[in-house]
Design a protein around this motif. Structure first.
Motif, PDB file in Angstrom:
ATOM      1  N   SER A 328       6.259  55.771  43.575  1.00 60.94           N
ATOM      2  CA  SER A 328       7.140  54.857  42.849  1.00 60.94           C
ATOM      3  C   SER A 328       8.465  55.554  42.556  1.00 60.94           C
ATOM      4  CB  SER A 328       6.477  54.392  41.549  1.00 60.94           C
ATOM      5  OG  SER A 328       6.075  55.504  40.765  1.00 60.94           O
ATOM      6  N   TYR A 330      11.778  55.805  39.750  1.00 64.73           N
ATOM      7  CA  TYR A 330      12.309  55.539  38.425  1.00 64.73           C
ATOM      8  C   TYR A 330      13.810  55.843  38.438  1.00 64.73           C
ATOM      9  CZ  TYR A 330       7.496  55.453  36.676  1.00 64.73           C
ATOM     10  OH  TYR A 330       6.178  55.142  36.453  1.00 64.73           O
ATOM     11  N   LEU A 353      10.873  52.200  35.631  1.00 66.02           N
ATOM     12  CA  LEU A 353      10.294  51.962  36.946  1.00 66.02           C
ATOM     13  C   LEU A 353      11.049  50.855  37.678  1.00 66.02           C
ATOM     14  CD1 LEU A 353       7.919  52.306  39.016  1.00 66.02           C
ATOM     15  CD2 LEU A 353       6.724  50.512  37.708  1.00 66.02           C
ATOM     16  N   GLU A 355      10.631  48.043  39.953  1.00 66.74           N
ATOM     17  CA  GLU A 355       9.456  47.250  40.295  1.00 66.74           C
ATOM     18  C   GLU A 355       9.553  46.557  41.656  1.00 66.74           C
ATOM     19  OE1 GLU A 355       9.038  44.577  37.062  1.00 66.74           O
ATOM     20  OE2 GLU A 355       8.469  46.122  35.598  1.00 66.74           O
ATOM     21  N   PHE A 357       9.819  47.531  44.637  1.00 64.09           N
ATOM     22  CA  PHE A 357       9.071  48.083  45.771  1.00 64.09           C
ATOM     23  C   PHE A 357       7.659  47.516  45.844  1.00 64.09           C
ATOM     24  CE2 PHE A 357      12.210  51.516  44.923  1.00 64.09           C
ATOM     25  CZ  PHE A 357      12.917  51.380  46.110  1.00 64.09           C
ATOM     26  N   GLN A 358       7.087  47.205  44.703  1.00 63.97           N
ATOM     27  CA  GLN A 358       5.761  46.575  44.700  1.00 63.97           C
ATOM     28  C   GLN A 358       5.834  45.187  45.307  1.00 63.97           C
ATOM     29  OE1 GLN A 358       4.625  46.725  40.568  1.00 63.97           O
ATOM     30  NE2 GLN A 358       4.099  48.905  40.630  1.00 63.97           N
ATOM     31  N   GLN A 363       5.853  51.584  50.123  1.00 68.20           N
ATOM     32  CA  GLN A 363       5.562  52.857  49.482  1.00 68.20           C
ATOM     33  C   GLN A 363       6.733  53.810  49.701  1.00 68.20           C
ATOM     34  OE1 GLN A 363       2.662  54.548  47.973  1.00 68.20           O
ATOM     35  NE2 GLN A 363       2.098  52.467  47.417  1.00 68.20           N
TER      36      GLN A 363
END
Length: 535
Positions: A328, A330, A353, A355, A357-358, A363
């Motif tokens: 992840s 940040y 974070l 978010e 990419f989710q 990844q």
């Protein structure tokens, strides 16, 4: 011939006790028509594979094959043998797969010098498994060229590190940032002699300042005596012209440094981020004086999260984190232009974070922070960019800003492995060594000089990724790109090949290319090999 003398590596087994030699009994030949059964633990159940008959051999095979943590986890999930305690030192309760992961961790230069207590602390920080520690270490190796040759295109000066840890510097030297004990420019790579006996594994260059990290985790700095504002600020009036140990970091094993315009950040072996300066109004999660020389941990959401890479932009910081559920990113700092990636343009005083990419099912594996925009390479080879889109530096075919990471669709047929960003400029390296660039063409730093007279359109801005054909012509596989990340200096670019050759192009008016320019030349449009061997 002795194996060591011949250069053949010896096989290392993990705590295999000496076995007594017993008499060999020749068994009665078995008729060819008799069906033989494999069994385990002395039973006669047909079909079982005798893994437990020699677990030491199994452990050696797992370690020698350099299986990644995901493969080891799959073995545990599919076969109970790999989940059971293996009864090997140092921990008799560890399974074969956990021991294999531990053995592979012990091969890593960062892990070797750690005490048993430090290793256990890292294990808990990573999630309580040696497989997760191995994942953390491998992710860090993939992000930046630790213990490998590297070249850094800093603002007006350049640093080159050989695979053996020898350091060369050249270019502008008004603040002593070349480390030779003078303030004279160098137009050719010159070795920093005062570092003899110290192996350098990572380097960072800022405006008038250089930081080097040794294999022992020590940090050496020279140039402007400031961790804060480096460009036209009141800080850094004292000049340091030879590498000096940073005393405030002597108790932290540092593996990476990143220099922004207003701050400096370092990453520890355990994955903790520390920052200097620019914290008087909590811009980086803590309050300090602008000239503070003490490192402060970046806490908040990153307090218990191991970080494997940091990247500093002009006024913001990105951190690539490795967690049990995946990788992840940040961000913290100034949010103008949307470069923090949260869908807004507001500042973030604590790490937050990203978010997106989710949602993209991506990844992140490598992160880059340009002055005003950022980029990420995913495990699947996709490239995402966001932030200010001026001059087309995001590669989306326009100059619009993006406040969340967006996949560069023009690279959909390219599997990227590396990305580098500068001041409105982006470079991408594919898995086959091809190089693509886009963004601001000022000072010919994109490498797109196609005209026969050497001029042509080399200063043109490029709104979408284009293959750098001039690098294709050198017939070398490129493994790293570095470009100037400063708004005050004309940019130059380095391309490092697999064989250790270094090619340079872009601005060279201070000698930062490592190449002598002729007549009134101030830049080089096509890549030219620098006279240095980085192997």
């Amino acid at each position: 011939m002795d194996a060591t003398a011949s250069g053949t590596p010896t096989i290392q087994y993990h705590n295999i006790p000496d076995q007594p030699i017993t008499t060999i009994v020749v068994a009665t030949p078995v008729p060819t028509f008799e069906r033989r059964q494999r069994h385990c633990f002395g039973t006669s159940i047909p079909g079982e594979f005798p893994l437990a008959a020699n677990p030491s051999i199994v452990l050696h095979v797992l370690t020698a094959c350099n299986l990644d943590p995901q493969d080891l986890a799959k073995l545990e999930a599919t076969c109970s043998f790999f989940r059971q305690p293996a009864n090997f030192a140092p921990d008799f309760e560890l399974s074969i797969s956990e021991l294999a992961a531990l053995d592979m961790c012990q091969k890593r230069g960062i892990f070797k010098p750690m005490t048993a207590e430090q290793r256990q602390q890292l294990k808990q920080r990573c999630g309580g498994s040696w497989k997760l520690v191995l994942k953390f270490l491998l992710a860090g190796e993939a992000c930046f060229r630790r213990e490998k040759s590297q070249a850094i295109a800093g603002p007006g000066h350049s640093i080159a590190v050989t695979s053996k840890g020898t350091v060369y510097s050249f270019g502008s030297n008004s603040s002593g940032q070349l480390g030779h004990g003078t303030t004279e420019e160098e137009w050719r790579p010159r070795q920093i002699r005062s570092l003899q006996g110290i192996r350098i594994v990572q380097a960072a260059a800022g405006a008038g300042r250089t930081m080097l990290i040794s294999d022992a985790g020590k940090v050496y700095a020279f140039g402007k005596d400031s961790f804060g504002e480096t460009e036209y600020g009141v800080q850094g009036s004292k000049l340091v012209t030879t590498p000096q140990l940073v005393e405030s970091l002597k108790d932290i094993f540092v593996v990476q440094a990143a220099i922004g315009n207003f701050f400096t950040a370092v990453l520890s072996r355990e994955g903790r981020v520390y920052t200097f300066s620019w914290g008087n109004d909590s811009k980086l999660g803590h309050q300090t004086e602008p000239n503070d020389v003490e490192p402060h941990p970046l806490l908040g959401a990153l307090e218990n999260v191991p970080v494997v890479q940091i990247a500093a932009g002009y006024c913001y910081l990105l951190a690539l984190a490795c967690q049990p559920n995946g990788m992840s990113v940040y961000s913290v700092g100034c949010g103008l232009g949307g470069k923090l990636g949260h869908g807004s343009r507001t500042d973030e005083k604590q790490p937050r974070l990203i978010e997106q990419f989710q949602l993209l099912n991506l990844q992140p594996m490598v992160v880059a922070a340009g002055a005003w925009h950022a980029a990420v390479v995913g495990q699947d080879g996709r490239v995402c960019t966001w932030g200010w889109g001026r001059y087309g530096c995001l590669g989306h075919g326009n100059e619009e800003c993006e406040s969340v990471p967006k996949v560069v669709e023009a690279l959909s047929n390219v599997k990227a492995v590396h990305v580098a960003t500068g001041d409105y400029t982006t470079f991408v390296v594919s898995d086959d060594g091809d190089v693509y660039s886009f963004g601001c063409g000022e000072s010919a730093s994109l490498g797109h000089s196609t005209a026969t007279d050497g001029q042509g359109n080399r200063h043109a801005n490029v709104l979408a990724p284009e293959l750098v054909t001039s690098l294709k012509q050198v017939n070398e596989r490129v493994v790293q790109i570095s470009l100037t990340n400063s708004i005050y200096w004309n940019a130059h670019t380095f391309a490092l090949t697999e064989s250790g050759k270094l090619y340079a192009f872009g601005a060279g008016d201070k000698g930062q290319l490592g190449i002598e320019l002729v007549a009134n030349q101030t830049e080089r449009g096509n890549p030219e090999q620098v006279d240095i061997d980085l192997r």
